[in-house]
Design an enzyme around this catalytic site. Structure first.
Site, PDB file in Angstrom:
ATOM      1  N   PHE A  80     -41.828 -13.344  18.278  1.00  0.00           N
ATOM      2  CA  PHE A  80     -43.271 -13.368  18.055  1.00  0.00           C
ATOM      3  C   PHE A  80     -43.957 -13.671  19.396  1.00  0.00           C
ATOM      4  CE2 PHE A  80     -47.302 -15.222  16.696  1.00  0.00           C
ATOM      5  CZ  PHE A  80     -47.727 -14.245  15.821  1.00  0.00           C
ATOM      6  N   ASP A 132     -37.348 -21.338  15.993  1.00  0.00           N
ATOM      7  CA  ASP A 132     -38.675 -21.221  15.408  1.00  0.00           C
ATOM      8  C   ASP A 132     -38.459 -20.820  13.945  1.00  0.00           C
ATOM      9  OD1 ASP A 132     -41.066 -20.261  14.366  1.00  0.00           O
ATOM     10  OD2 ASP A 132     -41.751 -19.460  16.286  1.00  0.00           O
ATOM     11  N   TYR A 167     -47.957 -22.854   6.936  1.00  0.00           N
ATOM     12  CA  TYR A 167     -48.819 -22.000   6.110  1.00  0.00           C
ATOM     13  C   TYR A 167     -48.152 -20.771   5.522  1.00  0.00           C
ATOM     14  CZ  TYR A 167     -49.268 -19.950  10.814  1.00  0.00           C
ATOM     15  OH  TYR A 167     -49.007 -19.440  12.055  1.00  0.00           O
ATOM     16  N   LYS A 168     -46.869 -20.508   5.843  1.00  0.00           N
ATOM     17  CA  LYS A 168     -46.237 -19.308   5.286  1.00  0.00           C
ATOM     18  C   LYS A 168     -45.528 -19.688   3.973  1.00  0.00           C
ATOM     19  CE  LYS A 168     -45.529 -17.251   9.878  1.00  0.00           C
ATOM     20  NZ  LYS A 168     -46.447 -16.122   9.915  1.00  0.00           N
ATOM     21  N   ARG A 190     -45.163  -4.782   5.825  1.00  0.00           N
ATOM     22  CA  ARG A 190     -44.299  -5.931   5.506  1.00  0.00           C
ATOM     23  C   ARG A 190     -44.621  -6.440   4.107  1.00  0.00           C
ATOM     24  NH1 ARG A 190     -44.603 -10.672   9.736  1.00  0.00           N
ATOM     25  NH2 ARG A 190     -46.628 -10.850   8.718  1.00  0.00           N
TER      26      ARG A 190
HETATM   27  C1  LIG Z   1     -42.198 -16.670  14.547  1.00  0.00           C
HETATM   28  C2  LIG Z   1     -43.624 -17.131  14.663  1.00  0.00           C
HETATM   29  N1  LIG Z   1     -43.927 -18.142  15.502  1.00  0.00           N
HETATM   30  C3  LIG Z   1     -45.196 -18.581  15.618  1.00  0.00           C
HETATM   31  C4  LIG Z   1     -46.218 -18.015  14.886  1.00  0.00           C
HETATM   32  C5  LIG Z   1     -47.648 -18.454  14.984  1.00  0.00           C
HETATM   33  O1  LIG Z   1     -47.891 -19.580  15.734  1.00  0.00           O
HETATM   34  P1  LIG Z   1     -49.161 -20.471  15.370  1.00  0.00           P
HETATM   35  O2  LIG Z   1     -48.851 -21.162  14.079  1.00  0.00           O
HETATM   36  O3  LIG Z   1     -49.334 -21.369  16.527  1.00  0.00           O
HETATM   37  O4  LIG Z   1     -50.331 -19.538  15.191  1.00  0.00           O
HETATM   38  C6  LIG Z   1     -45.940 -16.971  13.998  1.00  0.00           C
HETATM   39  C7  LIG Z   1     -47.039 -16.360  13.216  1.00  0.00           C
HETATM   40  O5  LIG Z   1     -46.900 -15.459  12.458  1.00  0.00           O
HETATM   41  C8  LIG Z   1     -44.607 -16.516  13.905  1.00  0.00           C
HETATM   42  O6  LIG Z   1     -44.307 -15.505  13.079  1.00  0.00           O
END
Ligand SMILES: Cc1ncc(COP(=O)(O)O)c(C=O)c1O
Length: 420
Positions: free
Chosen positions: A133, A205, A230-231, A379
């Site tokens: 990402f 991550d 939030y996911k 997706r």
């Molecule tokens: C793998 C991954 N890392 C980080 C993020 C987003 O980071 P943040 O929560 O700081 O916006 C996402 C967002 O979709 C993601 O898919």
């Protein structure tokens, strides 16, 4: 696309029997989903858990409105970052005292990568995936600039070969177990082992894994992890993220953002920073209490839920989605890009189509919400707590109706919105 033996009627019967046998089906009542909406975007923003609105109302009206500043003590606001961290820890295989909730994933990535490099002085390389990402890549680049190090973008599959040559120069490897575009799942244990055998630290991550896969952080011996709230954790838009630091690293963990909440005695108001013991040193400043307590309420949707069952169900849902796509979308220009092998996919299925954007927009008007990632991926994230096999089938049937009628060709579905 390969043809598939199932007919639409057979798919209908299969969806019904899988849903009838689903031990998690009652969990849907723990969410407030709008009538008639099939929500397949929980890998972007989780649905609203039913426990959240009343908790947020109470926090606003009673705790903040009436009890005011006393709530830091009387409602244990002060302890919330570690308490919520432990609640997340239960879902990612982390024993208490190693996870803190707060800030965004991007901020936690900065903290984790910087602290990791400080734990491995003299090693000039940070590794990340060129398909990671974007924020993970941008933050790695920035950390490297700040510390005078260098980022190497090495695809996860090529890590063993890279480490064999350059392993003793690597400070930290920051990867995701799940490809955010295709949903492909990588082998966390083998990758962690390879990185650590080179003497480097492993940072995962978990944005696309927490709440969807039984991530055994302690059992796998992971060094560091971050993820969003939030996911699949359904903590709400912009919910606080989390940082996991394995206990063995706490004493030497040199956090780059030495905010007063991470001080050993925050209310001594000393002019010099002395880090708190344990994961508390990864606290920074005053947390966003409304969001943090909304996330805490959201996590109760997982009460009594076995992550093994969550995983079995999302594999069933994604497998079924791909079967439906094979049968129903054959000949319409779609390609399934998510691995068929259950050991190699996370909790989403992705379809490639040259008109992906317009198709996702058209689907939305038919009550099916997925998303699109440029240039051509649709997706569909499945949250086992509230998505059923019938939902998946209905989504694919509606997609077939749209594409066969050419409905997505309407001009209004081509207009780009800010968020895809
Ligand atoms: C793998 C991954 N890392 C980080 C993020 C987003 O980071 P943040 O929560 O700081 O916006 C996402 C967002 O979709 C993601 O898919």
């Amino acid at each position: 696309m390969a043809t598939h033996p199932h007919t639409p009627d057979e798919l209908q019967a299969r969806a019904a029997s899988l849903d009838d046998a689903d031990p998690l089906s009652a969990l849907r009542d723990r969410f407030l989903l709008p009538e008639g909406v099939i929500y397949l975007d929980g890998n972007s923003l989780g649905a609203l858990p039913a426990a959240v609105p009343s908790v947020v109302a109470d926090v606003v009206r009673r705790q903040w409105g009436t009890d005011l500043i006393r709530s830091w003590n009387e409602h244990s606001w002060w302890q919330a970052p570690l308490r919520v961290g432990d609640a997340i820890g239960r879902l990612i295989g982390a024993a208490p005292g190693q996870t803190v909730a707060g800030d965004s994933t991007s901020v936690q990535l900065f903290n984790a990568l910087t602290a990791a490099c400080r734990l491995r002085p003299g090693r000039p390389l940070l590794l990340t995936d060129p398909a990671h990402f974007p924020t993970d890549q941008y933050i790695a680049d920035s950390v490297a600039r700040v510390l005078g190090l260098r980022v190497c973008r090495v695809p996860v599959r090529e890590l063993p070969r890279f480490l064999a040559g350059e392993g003793d120069r690597v400070a930290v490897a920051g990867y995701s177990p799940v490809d955010y575009r295709t949903g492909e799942l990588y082998d966390m244990a083998a990758t962690t082992r390879a990185v650590q055998q080179a003497g480097a630290l492993m940072l995962w991550d978990l944005c696309h894994a927490a709440g969807a896969l039984p991530v055994g952080l302690d059992a796998t011996g992971v060094d560091l992890a971050v993820g969003c709230g939030y996911k699949y954790l359904s903590g709400g838009p912009g919910a606080p993220a989390f940082l996991y630091v394995a206990e063995r690293h706490h004493a030497a963990f040199d956090h780059p953002l030495t905010g007063w909440n991470g001080h050993a005695e925050p209310f001594a108001l000393d002019g010099h920073y002395i880090p708190a013991e344990g994961i508390a040193r990864a606290r920074i400043g005053t947390p966003p209490m409304l969001s943090l307590l909304a996330l805490e309420a959201a996590l109760t949707a997982f009460d009594g839920v076995d992550m093994g069952r969550v995983r079995a169900k999302n594999l069933s849902l994604t497998g079924f989605l791909m079967d439906c796509a094979d049968t129903l979308l054959d000949g319409f220009g779609f390609t399934v890009v998510t691995p068929r092998d259950p050991g190699r996919r996370g909790s989403q299925a992705a379809l490639r189509h040259p008109e992906a954007y317009a198709l996702v927009q058209a689907l939305g008007t038919h009550g099916v919400i997925g998303d699109m990632r440029a240039p051509d991926l649709m997706r569909f994230g499945v949250n086992s707590l509230y998505v059923s096999h019938r939902d998946v089938l209905t989504a694919m049937l509606r997609l077939r109706e749209i594409v066969s009628a050419g409905e997505h060709r309407q001009e209004s579905f081509r207009r780009r919105t800010a968020v895809t």
